[in-house]
Every structure is written in C-alpha cells, then in structure tokens.
Design a protein around this motif. Structure first.
Motif, PDB file in Angstrom:
ATOM      1  N   LEU A 111       0.826  -1.205   0.000  1.00  7.44           N
ATOM      2  CA  LEU A 111       0.000   0.000   0.000  1.00  7.44           C
ATOM      3  C   LEU A 111       0.861   1.257   0.000  1.00  7.44           C
ATOM      4  O   LEU A 111       0.472   2.285  -0.559  1.00  7.44           O
ATOM      5  N   VAL A 112       2.018   1.184   0.632  1.00  9.87           N
ATOM      6  CA  VAL A 112       2.965   2.303   0.566  1.00  9.87           C
ATOM      7  C   VAL A 112       3.375   2.546  -0.889  1.00  9.87           C
ATOM      8  O   VAL A 112       3.422   3.684  -1.366  1.00  9.87           O
ATOM      9  N   MET A 113       3.670   1.466  -1.598  1.00 12.32           N
ATOM     10  CA  MET A 113       4.054   1.585  -3.004  1.00 12.32           C
ATOM     11  C   MET A 113       2.898   2.134  -3.840  1.00 12.32           C
ATOM     12  O   MET A 113       3.094   2.976  -4.733  1.00 12.32           O
ATOM     13  N   ALA A 114       1.683   1.672  -3.572  1.00 13.02           N
ATOM     14  CA  ALA A 114       0.521   2.172  -4.316  1.00 13.02           C
ATOM     15  C   ALA A 114       0.304   3.658  -4.056  1.00 13.02           C
ATOM     16  O   ALA A 114      -0.006   4.424  -4.979  1.00 13.02           O
ATOM     17  N   THR A 115       0.476   4.086  -2.818  1.00 11.74           N
ATOM     18  CA  THR A 115       0.337   5.504  -2.494  1.00 11.74           C
ATOM     19  C   THR A 115       1.401   6.333  -3.193  1.00 11.74           C
ATOM     20  O   THR A 115       1.130   7.434  -3.684  1.00 11.74           O
ATOM     21  N   ALA A 116       2.621   5.817  -3.250  1.00 14.02           N
ATOM     22  CA  ALA A 116       3.691   6.528  -3.948  1.00 14.02           C
ATOM     23  C   ALA A 116       3.384   6.670  -5.434  1.00 14.02           C
ATOM     24  O   ALA A 116       3.639   7.722  -6.038  1.00 14.02           O
ATOM     25  N   ILE A 117       2.822   5.632  -6.038  1.00 14.81           N
ATOM     26  CA  ILE A 117       2.454   5.707  -7.459  1.00 14.81           C
ATOM     27  C   ILE A 117       1.349   6.737  -7.665  1.00 14.81           C
ATOM     28  O   ILE A 117       1.393   7.541  -8.605  1.00 14.81           O
ATOM     29  N   LEU A 118       0.359   6.742  -6.790  1.00 17.64           N
ATOM     30  CA  LEU A 118      -0.721   7.728  -6.904  1.00 17.64           C
ATOM     31  C   LEU A 118      -0.189   9.150  -6.728  1.00 17.64           C
ATOM     32  O   LEU A 118      -0.631  10.077  -7.414  1.00 17.64           O
ATOM     33  N   ALA A 119       0.760   9.323  -5.816  1.00 16.88           N
ATOM     34  CA  ALA A 119       1.343  10.648  -5.599  1.00 16.88           C
ATOM     35  C   ALA A 119       2.171  11.106  -6.789  1.00 16.88           C
ATOM     36  O   ALA A 119       2.369  12.313  -6.989  1.00 16.88           O
ATOM     37  N   LEU A 120       2.637  10.160  -7.583  1.00 17.02           N
ATOM     38  CA  LEU A 120       3.463  10.490  -8.746  1.00 17.02           C
ATOM     39  C   LEU A 120       2.642  10.962  -9.941  1.00 17.02           C
ATOM     40  O   LEU A 120       3.129  11.734 -10.776  1.00 17.02           O
ATOM     41  N   LEU A 121       1.408  10.524 -10.034  1.00 14.94           N
ATOM     42  CA  LEU A 121       0.625  10.743 -11.253  1.00 14.94           C
ATOM     43  C   LEU A 121       0.303  12.210 -11.548  1.00 14.94           C
ATOM     44  O   LEU A 121       0.507  12.667 -12.685  1.00 14.94           O
ATOM     45  N   PRO A 122      -0.224  13.000 -10.601  1.00  9.10           N
ATOM     46  CA  PRO A 122      -0.566  14.392 -10.941  1.00  9.10           C
ATOM     47  C   PRO A 122       0.611  15.236 -11.421  1.00  9.10           C
ATOM     48  O   PRO A 122       0.484  15.939 -12.432  1.00  9.10           O
ATOM     49  N   PRO A 123       1.786  15.225 -10.756  1.00 10.22           N
ATOM     50  CA  PRO A 123       2.905  16.009 -11.302  1.00 10.22           C
ATOM     51  C   PRO A 123       3.318  15.562 -12.701  1.00 10.22           C
ATOM     52  O   PRO A 123       3.633  16.407 -13.555  1.00 10.22           O
ATOM     53  N   VAL A 124       3.321  14.250 -12.933  1.00  7.56           N
ATOM     54  CA  VAL A 124       3.671  13.760 -14.270  1.00  7.56           C
ATOM     55  C   VAL A 124       2.650  14.242 -15.295  1.00  7.56           C
ATOM     56  O   VAL A 124       3.016  14.660 -16.410  1.00  7.56           O
ATOM     57  N   ALA A 125       1.370  14.226 -14.931  1.00  6.18           N
ATOM     58  CA  ALA A 125       0.330  14.688 -15.855  1.00  6.18           C
ATOM     59  C   ALA A 125       0.499  16.171 -16.176  1.00  6.18           C
ATOM     60  O   ALA A 125       0.353  16.589 -17.340  1.00  6.18           O
ATOM     61  N   VAL A 126       0.827  16.978 -15.178  1.00  5.05           N
ATOM     62  CA  VAL A 126       1.027  18.413 -15.412  1.00  5.05           C
ATOM     63  C   VAL A 126       2.208  18.643 -16.345  1.00  5.05           C
ATOM     64  O   VAL A 126       2.141  19.460 -17.277  1.00  5.05           O
ATOM     65  N   VAL A 127       3.301  17.927 -16.120  1.00  4.45           N
ATOM     66  CA  VAL A 127       4.476  18.087 -16.983  1.00  4.45           C
ATOM     67  C   VAL A 127       4.167  17.675 -18.414  1.00  4.45           C
ATOM     68  O   VAL A 127       4.540  18.369 -19.372  1.00  4.45           O
ATOM     69  N   LEU A 128       3.463  16.558 -18.587  1.00  4.37           N
ATOM     70  CA  LEU A 128       3.145  16.090 -19.941  1.00  4.37           C
ATOM     71  C   LEU A 128       2.187  17.040 -20.657  1.00  4.37           C
ATOM     72  O   LEU A 128       2.364  17.335 -21.847  1.00  4.37           O
ATOM     73  N   LEU A 129       1.176  17.531 -19.953  1.00  2.91           N
ATOM     74  CA  LEU A 129       0.193  18.407 -20.578  1.00  2.91           C
ATOM     75  C   LEU A 129       0.787  19.761 -20.949  1.00  2.91           C
ATOM     76  O   LEU A 129       0.379  20.376 -21.937  1.00  2.91           O
ATOM     77  N   MET A 130       1.756  20.236 -20.165  1.00  6.21           N
ATOM     78  CA  MET A 130       2.316  21.573 -20.390  1.00  6.21           C
ATOM     79  C   MET A 130       3.754  21.506 -20.880  1.00  6.21           C
ATOM     80  O   MET A 130       4.500  22.471 -20.755  1.00  6.21           O
ATOM     81  N   GLN A 131       4.119  20.379 -21.458  1.00 12.27           N
ATOM     82  CA  GLN A 131       5.515  20.193 -21.863  1.00 12.27           C
ATOM     83  C   GLN A 131       5.960  21.224 -22.897  1.00 12.27           C
ATOM     84  O   GLN A 131       7.038  21.807 -22.780  1.00 12.27           O
ATOM     85  N   ARG A 132       5.132  21.473 -23.894  1.00 14.46           N
ATOM     86  CA  ARG A 132       5.529  22.390 -24.958  1.00 14.46           C
ATOM     87  C   ARG A 132       5.710  23.802 -24.418  1.00 14.46           C
ATOM     88  O   ARG A 132       6.733  24.456 -24.679  1.00 14.46           O
ATOM     89  N   LEU A 133       4.743  24.288 -23.642  1.00 15.25           N
ATOM     90  CA  LEU A 133       4.857  25.622 -23.068  1.00 15.25           C
ATOM     91  C   LEU A 133       6.003  25.695 -22.070  1.00 15.25           C
ATOM     92  O   LEU A 133       6.682  26.725 -21.949  1.00 15.25           O
ATOM     93  N   PHE A 134       6.230  24.602 -21.345  1.00 17.77           N
ATOM     94  CA  PHE A 134       7.320  24.576 -20.368  1.00 17.77           C
ATOM     95  C   PHE A 134       8.666  24.751 -21.068  1.00 17.77           C
ATOM     96  O   PHE A 134       9.504  25.553 -20.646  1.00 17.77           O
ATOM     97  N   VAL A 135       8.880  24.027 -22.157  1.00 12.52           N
ATOM     98  CA  VAL A 135      10.142  24.128 -22.888  1.00 12.52           C
ATOM     99  C   VAL A 135      10.287  25.512 -23.515  1.00 12.52           C
ATOM    100  O   VAL A 135      11.366  26.119 -23.472  1.00 12.52           O
ATOM    101  N   GLU A 136       9.207  26.037 -24.077  1.00 15.14           N
ATOM    102  CA  GLU A 136       9.257  27.373 -24.669  1.00 15.14           C
ATOM    103  C   GLU A 136       9.583  28.430 -23.613  1.00 15.14           C
ATOM    104  O   GLU A 136      10.353  29.356 -23.877  1.00 15.14           O
ATOM    105  N   GLY A 137       9.000  28.290 -22.442  1.00 11.19           N
ATOM    106  CA  GLY A 137       9.254  29.263 -21.381  1.00 11.19           C
ATOM    107  C   GLY A 137      10.674  29.237 -20.877  1.00 11.19           C
ATOM    108  O   GLY A 137      11.214  30.255 -20.445  1.00 11.19           O
ATOM    109  N   LEU A 138      11.313  28.069 -20.940  1.00 11.94           N
ATOM    110  CA  LEU A 138      12.712  27.964 -20.479  1.00 11.94           C
ATOM    111  C   LEU A 138      13.703  28.373 -21.544  1.00 11.94           C
ATOM    112  O   LEU A 138      14.827  28.790 -21.217  1.00 11.94           O
TER     113      LEU A 138
END
Length: 283
Positions: free
Chosen positions: A251-278
């Motif tokens: 369950l610790v591992m499952a919680t860690a996976i769930l905690a990983l998903l939202p930041p990864v989703a934000v990075v993937l969805l905003m990847q193009r703008l993120f790279v352009e901004g940098l």
C-alpha cells in the motif's frame, strides 16, 4: 550540409533508452509491488508482471483506506494536495506578476530597495522561519485548513525576479504606444504584459506546482486532522504503520504511485509551453 553517422545515431539513442530504463525501473518495480498482496512483497515473490490485486489495492486505498489497518482513504488526501499545489502555484504567480509589474513600471521611493528586500527573502525559506510562521498561522486559527497550508507559501522572490527580467526585455516603444492609445496601467498589464509572459507563466507554473505538491514539513506541522492530510505526508504515515504494526508495504508503493501521477500529468500536458518558457529569449 552536415552528414549524419548512422552508427553514432543508433549509439546515442541506445544510450538514451538505457538511461530512461534505469530511471523508470524503480517506478515500475514500485508499481508491480503495489499490485501484489503484502505477504508476497515481504517474501520477495513479486515477479516482474502485475499481480492479482491491482484493482483491489488501488480501489481500497482510494475509497476505504488501508483496510484492516484502519488507515483513512487517500482519495481526499490527493484532493488536498491538488488544491494546495494549485493554490501555491497560482498565488505565487499572481503576487510575483504584480510585484514585478510595480517594480518595473512605477517610480516610487525606495523602489530598488524594495526589490532587494524581496530578493533577500530567498535566504529565508519556510524551513528557516517555520516556528514564527507556525505561531502566526495558529494565532489566525488556520491550522487544519487549506488557507494554513497555502498562504504562508505563496510569496516568491524567485518568481518576482524572473518576471522582472521578462518585463525588462519588453521595448519601451511598446509601453509608449500603449500609453498613446489610451491604455491605463491595468490595461497595459492585462492586454500586453500577460500575453507576452504566457510561456514564462506556464514554465513557472509547472515548477511551482511540483514544489507545492512535494511539500512535506509544513503540511506535517499544520495538519493534525486526517481530513486535511496531504498525499506526501500520508506516505510517511503509512511507512510508520508498515514498520510498526502490519505488512502494508504494497500500500505504501501504491500511495507513492498515486502521488506520482498528478505532477507527471502536469508536466506532460504543459511540456511544450514549459520548454518554450525555459528556452525563449526573444519577445
């Protein structure tokens, strides 16, 4: 014309794939462990393929908690972390945009001094001033509230500095043209500065969202009610349960996976703008 060596290209891609595999392997093993019963994890029989408890572990963890261990469900904790991360990112960007706008485009006494005072606060992160900050939050009755989680973390000298640098690259002719067209300060800010800063805002949003999502020490201090726990602090509490009471490492591992998903989703969805901004250097 630059000639490409096919062998070097294949070697470069192979090296990149190897690096990605090395980085992803621990995450994959954590996911595999989260799909098996706790006894299998402790005995080392998790294999390399998902186990039979994939749906049961995740559904139970999100909906009812850690089962027999009596741990609260992590669904509300994911929501708390999401609200906190969004609030911190939006608050930091809004305050930094306005402060950088004032420093760049308004002439008032001690303007430069005010900027350097803001910049010096980089040496005072929340970990350094945590006791007086906690005292203020407690006196304002903000413990165990979203306001207590968000408000002490929304000021950002780094974001103010970055937006100041962006605004300084905007030609003075554009400011004069806006003034000649009858645009006031707020109209100039809303219709010109914000659109020109779009990619920078997106890049900073990704960084600040991850910063807010990964907060550990401050939420651990200001939340004592399970209804206001965040997902990161929940992982630590589950680890304590696993080491003291019952085998809930899956369950610790499952919680860690769930905690990983939202930041990864934000990075993937905003990847193009993120790279352009940098990488963007011209306006």
């Amino acid at each position: 014309m630059v000639e490409r060596d096919r062998g070097l290209t294949v070697a470069a891609h192979a090296l990149l794939i190897l690096g990605v595999a090395i980085m992803v392997l621990p995450v994959y093993l954590a996911f595999i462990a989260s799909t098996h019963p706790g006894a299998d994890f402790l005995s080392g029989r998790i294999g390399v393929l998902p186990g039979p408890d994939l749906v049961a572990n995740y559904a139970g963890l999100i909906g009812t908690g850690a089962g027999l261990q009596g741990f609260p469900p992590v669904g509300p904790m994911l929501w708390n972390s999401l609200v906190m991360a969004l609030g911190i990112a939006a608050g930091k960007i809004a305050i930094s945009l306005l402060s950088a706008f004032a420093i760049c485009y308004f002439r008032f006494p001690f303007r430069v001094t005010a900027f350097w005072i803001i910049f010096i606060t980089l040496m005072l992160p929340v970990e350094v001033r945590i006791l007086p900050t906690y005292k203020v939050v407690a006196d304002l009755s903000l413990l165990n509230t979203q306001g207590g989680l968000i408000l002490p973390l929304i000021a950002s000298a780094t974001a103010t500095f970055l937006f100041r640098q962006v605004f300084m690259t905007i030609p003075d002719e554009m400011t004069e043209a806006a003034r000649m067209d009858g645009a006031g300060p707020l109209a100039f800010f809303w219709h010109i500065l914000l659109p020109l800063s779009r990619t920078n805002i997106a890049a900073l949003f990704v960084i600040l969202f991850i910063y807010g999502w990964n907060q550990y020490l401050w939420p651990l201090m200001v939340t004592t009610d399970a209804n206001h726990y965040t997902i990161v602090t929940t992982i630590q509490r589950l680890v304590s349960t696993a080491t003291q009471e019952a085998p809930v490492w899956h369950l610790v591992m499952a919680t860690a996976i769930l905690a990983l998903l939202p930041p990864v989703a934000v990075v993937l969805l905003m990847q193009r703008l993120f790279v352009e901004g940098l990488t963007a250097t011209e306006k």
